[in-house]
Design an enzyme around this catalytic site. Structure first.
Site, PDB file in Angstrom:
ATOM      1  N   LYS A   7      45.608 175.486  19.025  1.00 49.20           N
ATOM      2  CA  LYS A   7      46.353 174.790  18.040  1.00 49.20           C
ATOM      3  C   LYS A   7      45.601 173.265  17.678  1.00 49.20           C
ATOM      4  CE  LYS A   7      49.214 170.421  18.374  1.00 49.20           C
ATOM      5  NZ  LYS A   7      49.019 170.050  17.223  1.00 49.20           N
ATOM      6  N   GLU A  53      37.305 165.636  25.104  1.00 47.53           N
ATOM      7  CA  GLU A  53      36.802 165.369  24.339  1.00 47.53           C
ATOM      8  C   GLU A  53      37.595 164.358  24.340  1.00 47.53           C
ATOM      9  OE1 GLU A  53      33.206 165.836  24.808  1.00 47.53           O
ATOM     10  OE2 GLU A  53      32.866 167.945  26.155  1.00 47.53           O
ATOM     11  N   LEU A  54      37.224 163.027  24.061  1.00 50.76           N
ATOM     12  CA  LEU A  54      38.129 161.636  24.027  1.00 50.76           C
ATOM     13  C   LEU A  54      36.808 160.737  23.118  1.00 50.76           C
ATOM     14  CD1 LEU A  54      40.109 161.578  27.122  1.00 50.76           C
ATOM     15  CD2 LEU A  54      40.767 162.850  24.946  1.00 50.76           C
ATOM     16  N   GLY A  73      40.045 164.491  21.193  1.00 44.76           N
ATOM     17  CA  GLY A  73      41.318 164.333  20.568  1.00 44.76           C
ATOM     18  C   GLY A  73      41.065 162.777  21.499  1.00 44.76           C
ATOM     19  N   SER A  74      42.513 161.541  20.955  1.00 44.99           N
ATOM     20  CA  SER A  74      42.351 160.786  21.210  1.00 44.99           C
ATOM     21  C   SER A  74      42.651 160.161  22.677  1.00 44.99           C
ATOM     22  CB  SER A  74      43.066 160.160  20.931  1.00 44.99           C
ATOM     23  OG  SER A  74      44.481 160.609  21.574  1.00 44.99           O
TER      24      SER A  74
END
Length: 472
Positions: free
Chosen positions: A173, A246-247, A226-227
Site C-alpha cells: 500500500k 520507521e517513524l 510514516g508518522s
C-alpha cells in the site's frame, strides 16, 4: 488510468483518484482505489501464494532481484521524471533515488543468496553430548508493506526487496499522494520474473486499506514508514503479528569547537533542505559551539540564500514544493509561532502555495514546537551551546531518536557522542541525513522499532527454526 494488481491480475476497481503535481497542481495521472473488500481479496491472494514464494530457490530469488536492479537502471530517467511529477522531488534528487534503488535491489539479491542459518554447538552443554544440529531461517508469511510519499521508490524497495529475498508474498500500500511509482515498481517486478502471485498492489486511505491490512490475521508482518501517530495506531491494532516501524525525528547536527566549518556548512545545507526537508533524518536542529557560532551562521545563511527554490524540474533546485499545501501551511504556522515566542528568521519564512522557502531560525529553544516536534519541511533551527556534555543532553531531550551527526576533529569527542547520544545512528563528520541502503537503519524512542537495510529487514521477515539430531 492506472489499475491495481490483485490476485495476479490488473484490476479496474471502478473507483478512482487523481494524482496531482504538488508544484503546479496539474494532473499527473488517475489511479484506481481499493475498498476494504478488495483489500481482503489481495490479502487472501497473498496468503495463498505463501508456498509458491517459499519454494523459490535462492538462485531464482537472487536473479529476480538482480533483474529488478537492471530494469530500474534501464528506466532511470522515466522513473526520475515520475518522482519529480508526483512527489515534487527535485530532478537531481529524483535521479539519486533511482540510482540508490537499483543498488538497494542488488543488496537484497545478495541477501537472497546467503540466507541460511548456522551450526548449533549442542555438545557445549553437558546434556548435549553426541547431538548435532543447526538453525535455519524460513519466510514469516505475508508481508504488509505501507510506504510514505517522500521516497516513493526507494522506501518501497526497502520493503519489497527483502520480502522477495526472504521468500514472502507482499501486499503493498503506497502513499495515496504518490502511488504511481509503486505501480511502476509492480510492473517492473513482473517483468523481472517475480511470480504474479508474489505481489499485490492496493491504493487507498489508511483508514480503509491500511486498517484492513493491519487487522488481518493472514498478514504475518506489517512494515510501515510514516508518522509516529499512525505508527502507534498500527502497533495498537496489529495484535501478535510482527511490526517494524520507521517513524519520525527532529534530527540534530552538532558543530563542535574543533570542527572544520567550511566542510560542515555544505553538508548541513543539503542535510536540512534536500527534498524540501521531507526526510525522516533531515537536519532540524543545528547546535554550534558558541566560539564558532558567528562563523558558521554567516557561512550557512549565505549558502542558504544562494540556493534555488522552486520548480523541481530545474536541475539546480534545492527546495521544491512540499507534498501538499496543508503541510506547507502547518510548517509556516510553526515558524510564525516560534517568532511570536522570540525566534528570529535569518532567511526564508515565506510561503506561496506548496512552496515554503528554505528557512533558518535563530533564538530558538527546545520548548518551541518548531524544535520539539518533527517539522518535515525546509526549516532548520540553529542554536549555541557551551560544552559537549550540555549539547548531548539537549540533543537527547527529545521524544525522537533516529540519527544524529557531530562534526569534530577530536576522536575522544566523537566516541563520547557515539556512546551517549540516544539515537539509532551517529554520523561522525557528516550530516545525520546520511544513509546508504545496506546499513542498519532505524531509531529508538518515538522514532520506531526494528531496523531496515536488506540484511536486517530479511532477519525481521524470517523466523528461526531449530533442528537437533540425537546421535546417542
Amino acid at each position: 488510468m492506472k489499475k491495481l494488481f490483485i490476485g495476479g491480475q490488473w484490476v479496474d476497481t471502478g473507483t478512482y483518484m487523481d494524482v496531482l503535481n504538488p508544484y503546479d497542481g496539474s494532473l499527473v495521472d488517475t489511479v484506481c482505489t481499493a475498498s476494504a473488500e478488495l483489500t481482503k481479496q489481495a490479502i487472501d491472494a497473498a496468503f495463498e501464494a505463501r508456498e509458491t514464494m517459499k519454494h523459490l530457490s535462492a538462485a531464482r530469488r537472487g536473479k529476480i532481484l538482480d533483474n529488478m536492479a537492471a530494469l530500474i537502471e534501464r528506466d532511470k530517467e522515466e522513473i526520475a521524471a515520475l518522482l519529480c511529477a508526483e512527489a515534487g522531488k527535485g530532478i537531481m534528487f529524483a535521479r539519486g533515488e533511482a540510482g540508490r534503488t537499483g543498488e538497494n535491489f542488488k543488496f537484497a539479491a545478495d541477501e537472497a543468496r546467503r540466507l541460511g542459518g548456522e551450526l548449533v554447538p549442542y555438545d557445549a552443554s553437558e546434556s548435549g553430548t553426541n547431538r548435532f544440529g543447526y538453525f535455519k531461517r524460513y519466510p514469516i508469511g505475508v508481508i504488509g508493506a505501507i510506504t510514505p510519499f517522500n521516497f516513493p521508490l526507494n522506501l518501497v524497495a526497502h520493503k519489497v526487496g527483502p520480502a522477495i529475498a526472504a521468500g514472502c508474498p507482499i501486499v503493498l500500500k503506497p502513499a495515496s499522494t504518490t502511488p504511481l511509482t509503486a505501480h511502476k515498481v509492480t510492473e517492473l517486478l513482473l517483468e523481472a520474473g517475480l511470480p504474479a502471485c508474489g505481489i499485490n498492489l492496493v491504493v487507498g486511505s489508511g483508514s480503509v486499506v491500511g486498517n484492513t491490512m493491519v487487522e488481518s490475521d493472514k498478514i504475518a508482518m506489517i512494515t510501515f514508514t510514516g508518522s509516529p501517530s499512525v505508527g502507534l495506531d498500527i502497533k495498537a491494532k496489529a495484535g501478535i503479528k510482527k511490526v517494524t516501524l520507521e517513524l519520525g525525528s527532529n534530527s540534530a547536527a552538532i558543530v563542535h569547537e574543533d570542527a572544520d566549518i567550511r566542510y560542515a556548512v555544505p553538508k548541513c545545507v543539503i542535510g536540512a533542505f534536500a527534498n524540501s526537508g521531507q526526510v525522516c533524518i533531515s537536519i532540524q536542529r543545528i547546535y554550534i559551539h558558541e566560539s564558532r557560532y558567528d562563523e558558521f551562521r554567516t557561512m550557512f545563511v549565505d549558502a542558504v540564500k544562494a540556493s534555488r527554490n522552486g520548480d523541481p524540474k530545474d536541475e539546480k533546485t534545492l527546495v521544491g514544493p512540499m507534498i501538499e499545501e496543508r503541510e506547507a501551511v502547518r510548517a509556516e504556522g510553526w515558524i510564525k509561532e516560534a517568532v511570536s515566542q522570540g525566534a528570529v528568521v535569518a532567511v526564508g519564512g515565506h510561503r506561496k502555495g506548496t512552496l515554503l522557502e528554505a528557512t533558518v531560525l535563530e533564538n530558538t529553544n527546545e520548548n518551541m514546537t518548531i524544535v520539539r516536534e518533527e517539522v518535515f519541511g525546509p526549516v532548520v533551527c540553529i542554536m549555541k551551546y557551551k560544552t559537549l556534555d550540555e549539547v548531548i543532553e539537549r540533543v537527547n531531550d527529545s521524544q525522537f531518536g533516529l540519527q544524529a551527526g557531530i562534526f569534530t576533529d577530536n576522536i575522544q569527542n566523537a566516541f563520547k557522542a557515539i556512546d551517549r547520544l540516544e539515537v539509532g545512528g551517529v554520523m561522525i563528520n557528516d550530516m545525520p541525513t546520511f544513509r546508504v541502503d545496506q546499513m542498519p537503519y532505524g531509531g529508538v524512542k518515538l522514532s520506531g522499532t526494528g531496523r531496515e537495510g536488506p540484511r536486517f529487514a530479511v532477519e525481521e521477515m524470517t523466523e528461526l527454526k531449530t533442528v537437533m539430531f540425537n546421535l546417542n
